[in-house]
Design an enzyme around this catalytic site. Sequence first.
Site, PDB file in Angstrom:
ATOM      1  N   CYS A 173       6.385 -54.105 -17.667  1.00 44.23           N
ATOM      2  CA  CYS A 173       5.386 -53.762 -16.647  1.00 44.23           C
ATOM      3  C   CYS A 173       5.336 -54.822 -15.555  1.00 44.23           C
ATOM      4  O   CYS A 173       5.117 -54.523 -14.380  1.00 44.23           O
ATOM      5  CB  CYS A 173       4.003 -53.640 -17.274  1.00 44.23           C
ATOM      6  SG  CYS A 173       3.910 -52.711 -18.797  1.00 44.23           S
ATOM      7  N   CYS A 221       0.518 -53.768 -15.934  1.00 41.67           N
ATOM      8  CA  CYS A 221       0.185 -53.585 -17.346  1.00 41.67           C
ATOM      9  C   CYS A 221      -1.304 -53.236 -17.470  1.00 41.67           C
ATOM     10  O   CYS A 221      -2.095 -53.494 -16.562  1.00 41.67           O
ATOM     11  CB  CYS A 221       0.530 -54.846 -18.124  1.00 41.67           C
ATOM     12  SG  CYS A 221       0.712 -54.615 -19.902  1.00 41.67           S
ATOM     13  N   ASP A 222      -1.695 -52.673 -18.607  1.00 41.57           N
ATOM     14  CA  ASP A 222      -2.983 -51.984 -18.733  1.00 41.57           C
ATOM     15  C   ASP A 222      -4.193 -52.751 -18.212  1.00 41.57           C
ATOM     16  O   ASP A 222      -5.030 -52.203 -17.497  1.00 41.57           O
ATOM     17  CB  ASP A 222      -3.237 -51.626 -20.197  1.00 41.57           C
ATOM     18  CG  ASP A 222      -2.277 -50.561 -20.706  1.00 41.57           C
ATOM     19  OD1 ASP A 222      -1.396 -50.145 -19.934  1.00 41.57           O
ATOM     20  OD2 ASP A 222      -2.407 -50.162 -21.863  1.00 41.57           O
ATOM     21  N   LYS A 223      -4.353 -54.010 -18.601  1.00 42.38           N
ATOM     22  CA  LYS A 223      -5.562 -54.754 -18.244  1.00 42.38           C
ATOM     23  C   LYS A 223      -5.422 -55.454 -16.897  1.00 42.38           C
ATOM     24  O   LYS A 223      -6.410 -55.949 -16.349  1.00 42.38           O
ATOM     25  CB  LYS A 223      -5.911 -55.778 -19.324  1.00 42.38           C
ATOM     26  CG  LYS A 223      -5.966 -55.198 -20.732  1.00 42.38           C
ATOM     27  CD  LYS A 223      -6.842 -53.975 -20.824  1.00 42.38           C
ATOM     28  CE  LYS A 223      -6.783 -53.326 -22.193  1.00 42.38           C
ATOM     29  NZ  LYS A 223      -5.458 -52.796 -22.590  1.00 42.38           N
ATOM     30  N   ASP A 280       0.109 -55.196 -23.817  1.00 42.06           N
ATOM     31  CA  ASP A 280      -0.325 -54.354 -24.931  1.00 42.06           C
ATOM     32  C   ASP A 280       0.855 -53.991 -25.825  1.00 42.06           C
ATOM     33  O   ASP A 280       0.726 -53.885 -27.048  1.00 42.06           O
ATOM     34  CB  ASP A 280      -0.988 -53.082 -24.413  1.00 42.06           C
ATOM     35  CG  ASP A 280      -2.410 -53.342 -23.946  1.00 42.06           C
ATOM     36  OD1 ASP A 280      -2.682 -54.449 -23.465  1.00 42.06           O
ATOM     37  OD2 ASP A 280      -3.248 -52.429 -24.053  1.00 42.06           O
ATOM     38  N   CYS A 295       4.361 -48.129 -18.749  1.00 38.86           N
ATOM     39  CA  CYS A 295       4.735 -46.981 -19.587  1.00 38.86           C
ATOM     40  C   CYS A 295       4.558 -45.683 -18.790  1.00 38.86           C
ATOM     41  O   CYS A 295       3.607 -45.524 -18.021  1.00 38.86           O
ATOM     42  CB  CYS A 295       3.902 -46.961 -20.859  1.00 38.86           C
ATOM     43  SG  CYS A 295       4.202 -48.396 -21.920  1.00 38.86           S
ATOM     44  N   SER A 310      -5.279 -46.573 -27.304  1.00 42.75           N
ATOM     45  CA  SER A 310      -4.385 -46.647 -26.166  1.00 42.75           C
ATOM     46  C   SER A 310      -4.520 -45.378 -25.332  1.00 42.75           C
ATOM     47  O   SER A 310      -4.877 -44.314 -25.843  1.00 42.75           O
ATOM     48  CB  SER A 310      -2.946 -46.787 -26.657  1.00 42.75           C
ATOM     49  OG  SER A 310      -2.033 -46.536 -25.620  1.00 42.75           O
ATOM     50  N   GLU A 336      -6.720 -52.342 -29.957  1.00 40.67           N
ATOM     51  CA  GLU A 336      -6.254 -50.995 -29.649  1.00 40.67           C
ATOM     52  C   GLU A 336      -5.445 -50.467 -30.826  1.00 40.67           C
ATOM     53  O   GLU A 336      -4.652 -51.205 -31.417  1.00 40.67           O
ATOM     54  CB  GLU A 336      -5.393 -51.070 -28.392  1.00 40.67           C
ATOM     55  CG  GLU A 336      -4.944 -49.775 -27.823  1.00 40.67           C
ATOM     56  CD  GLU A 336      -4.266 -49.989 -26.481  1.00 40.67           C
ATOM     57  OE1 GLU A 336      -4.978 -50.073 -25.464  1.00 40.67           O
ATOM     58  OE2 GLU A 336      -3.033 -50.112 -26.460  1.00 40.67           O
TER      59      GLU A 336
END
Length: 577
Positions: free
Chosen positions: A56, A129-131, A88, A204, A480, A454
């Site tokens: 990511c 990335c997610d956060k 993650d 992702c 997730s 998660e």
Amino acid sequence: MSDAGSPRKPFRSAIIRDGVIRATTRSFLHALGQDDEDIARPHVGVFHTGGEMSPCNLNLREQAQHAKTGIYAGGGTPHECPVVSVSDGLTMAHSGMRFSLISRELIADSVEASTRGHQWDGIFGIGACDKNLPGLMMGMVRCNVPSVFVHGGSALPGQTPGPDGRDINVVDTYETIGKVLAGDATAQDLEAMSRACLPTAGACAGQFTANTMGMVSEALGLAPIGSSMVPAVFSERAPLMRRAAKALMRAVMNDGPLPRDIVTRKALENACAVVSATGGSTNAALHLPAIAHEAGVKFHLDDVAEVFARTPLVADLRPGGQYLARDVYYIGGAGVILRTLLEQGFLHGDAMTFTGRTLAEEVADAAVPDGRVVRKAGDAISRDGGLAVLKGNLCPDGALLKTAGLKTLVHRGPARVFDSEEEAQTAVQNRRYEAGDVIVIRNEGPKGSPGMREMLGITALLYGQGMGDKVALLTDGRFSGATRGLCIGYAGPEAADGGPIAALADGDLIAIDARPEARSITVELTDGEIAARLAKRQVNAGVRHGGLLEKYAHTVRPAHQGAVTHSGAVTWLRDES
């Protein structure tokens, strides 16, 4: 000469460079390679989470260079400010996941520390990335200087071998692990999937947390329309970054709209609508209240639920549907979704964006739905969106379920209770559960974990074992954005705060009804029985964590409030000491 016009008032950064007393500060700026003209310009922090922490993040620094070029062309002087990121993907299903959600706060704090410490005049944020995405947006709103955010883009999907190969992504690998454990796939199958599922840099590929929050950034008005779905490796990212930077400089030069002018209740409702309309990540219900908190807007899980309930599901995206971020890009990007929601009355078109134009003005030229990846709102996949907040005596503060793609919305079964993710993972791997069970994982909330882990590893194992639609799962931890199935997370109050989930015992009957007319989750115990059990429970004093986990556990607030760690928005004045 700048194309951004003349400043209307002195820049914040004047305090670090003007006058006799700032001679040494100018020495530091000269040492950065700046001349007098550069020093006199507004100074802009380019915050990115680039690095080799995950795919990511891999090419974000490269994208940041294009943003810096655009800032300079627009009359500013850019300062690259890399910040921390926790993957993650690399922390899944072990203790390292405790640091994932915490990294959101670290990112926001880092943006604040650098921006307020150095008196930057603007912020350009790039995360994938997610956060990263909510953390950077939280920092922008907290600092409240002219800002723009751009999602770093998704990875391209992999493909299974052969001329009829199908698109695959990392979730397929997680689920193949479960198939191997169930005896339905070989180790060789798993290795081939592992090597093929993630072929490029980028987040992702499905409508998981990163891509959900990318669309949220557009709906909030903090990002250029059309920016979030451009794949990470496409050359189009270079001019996109330069254009966004020039637009930011117009806001800096002309005292343009500030993040707190943009992130209003209307904007937050717009963001919730795009999450619901795309069957997006349940994590958005954690991040949107946190962004609202930075803006001084009270916007909790109940507010999120209200928008989810009234917004139709129009995008057929994985994990609940068929298509990926790349497919949204090819039909015109997130603007397609925003336009169809706006035309059917599901968005506030008068919400402001970072350009100074309204959302309605920004999406006016967006493409129309293609009818497959995205449908018109009048031909929605479902009328009430892809996510639901459930309440009842088991979760008085609410719990969250992704309903997109579910075969059934009703389940009743006995609790199978675990006091940690590790306990549950071992049981699932060894098939120590039965069809019809409600697998309960507690002590994994923001405070109890600490860090609110998660659970994608467990949910993917269940699907790989062919049990994903035969059991339910409830936790005070997180799921997730890639999770699918009857998986209910964010149960509040969490066990560490004495929530009813702490009172559960094996065999207690739990009833789940996610239909629009119900939206309930209850345990078949009386209030008196729940209270009596909670009074007798052994309160674990807990392990002494030290360091970051200890500080987080002492400051974090409940999940339905966004799991934030400070008291909220304050006014930042340029001359504050």
